[in-house]
Design an enzyme around this catalytic site. Sequence first.
Site, short mmCIF file in Angstrom:
data_model
loop_
_atom_site.label_atom_id
_atom_site.label_comp_id
_atom_site.label_asym_id
_atom_site.label_seq_id
_atom_site.Cartn_x
_atom_site.Cartn_y
_atom_site.Cartn_z
CB SER A 115 -0.90 -0.01 1.24
OG SER A 115 -1.52 1.26 1.38
CG HIS A 116 0.42 4.57 -2.70
ND1 HIS A 116 -0.05 3.51 -3.43
CD2 HIS A 116 1.05 5.39 -3.58
CE1 HIS A 116 0.28 3.68 -4.70
NE2 HIS A 116 0.95 4.81 -4.81
#
Lengths: 122, 200
Positions: A8-9
């Site tokens: 995930s970012h």
Amino acid sequence: MINLILVSHSGKLAEGLKDLLREMAAETPILLAAGLADGKIGTDVGRIEQAFGNISDDALILTDIGSATMNAELALELYAGDRDIRFVDVPLVEGGFLAAVLSGQGKSLDEIITALEAEFKK
Amino acid sequence: MKLTTNDLRTALLNAADKMEEHKDELTDLDREIGDGDHGINMSRGFQAVKKELEAKQDFADLGELSKLVGMTLIKTVGGASGPLYGTIFVKFANTWKGVGEAEGDALVSGFEEALEGIKTRGKADAGEKTMIDVWTPFINALKSEGDLSHAIDEGLAHSKTIMATKGRASYFGEATKGVQDPGALSSSLLLNELKEALHD
């Protein structure tokens, strides 16, 4: 037991999702490759490769958006280890739930991917 | 047209300076229709490339040089640009392995493989307001021995007018029309330097 790698970012997003998944599947090994140094937003192929180095069995990668997916695919191309690691392009949260539960039930990587594709790629 | 290993090295050093000059512009554009880090990312990546190339002047061939550049960009750029720009040079490296000078079909195929690589990595095609809209006309001009500068400028200008349907910019929809795509702009900076490296 199939490991889950969440890309995930956002480190917070991945940590929060891991907490959610733990409630459903306490035994499933979950690794995070999320965010950048100093809590910054982003994805980094190096963190994904680090996760590859820490898995205890074959693994499934789930990603959020854009560069998370590109970096995951790139890390897979560069991977030279002998585990079977695969990426499936399904929603991170919902896909994570199903994958975590199925892994906890002892399903194989093929069975988990088939189930995810049946559920999310209609 | 011919590309030598030494000329590619020089072009990349010049491209690093160009990314630095345009760092704020790239970031400002990305702030409008993206996540506002493109200039910072490209600057970091190409400064890392510059450092590697200043430390090593002699490369056996285009493949060795391209591989080092590709892996450096993958490790340092970040965002979506890291895997995309990294893929370009990894594809160059695969195509030009053991090749000291590329010309004719060998030259074109390196660029074609790179473009295919970006398309596959980004699951994108021409006409979606991305870097592909600059690479495509460049390669077409290379194949037909057309005007490379003109092709870059036209591609860049056209990409500005259309709506983004890929990447983060696509979330901004109609508002992206008339805004320059930062990835298309950084690609034009790189391609303008690569063009300088091509000689008859």
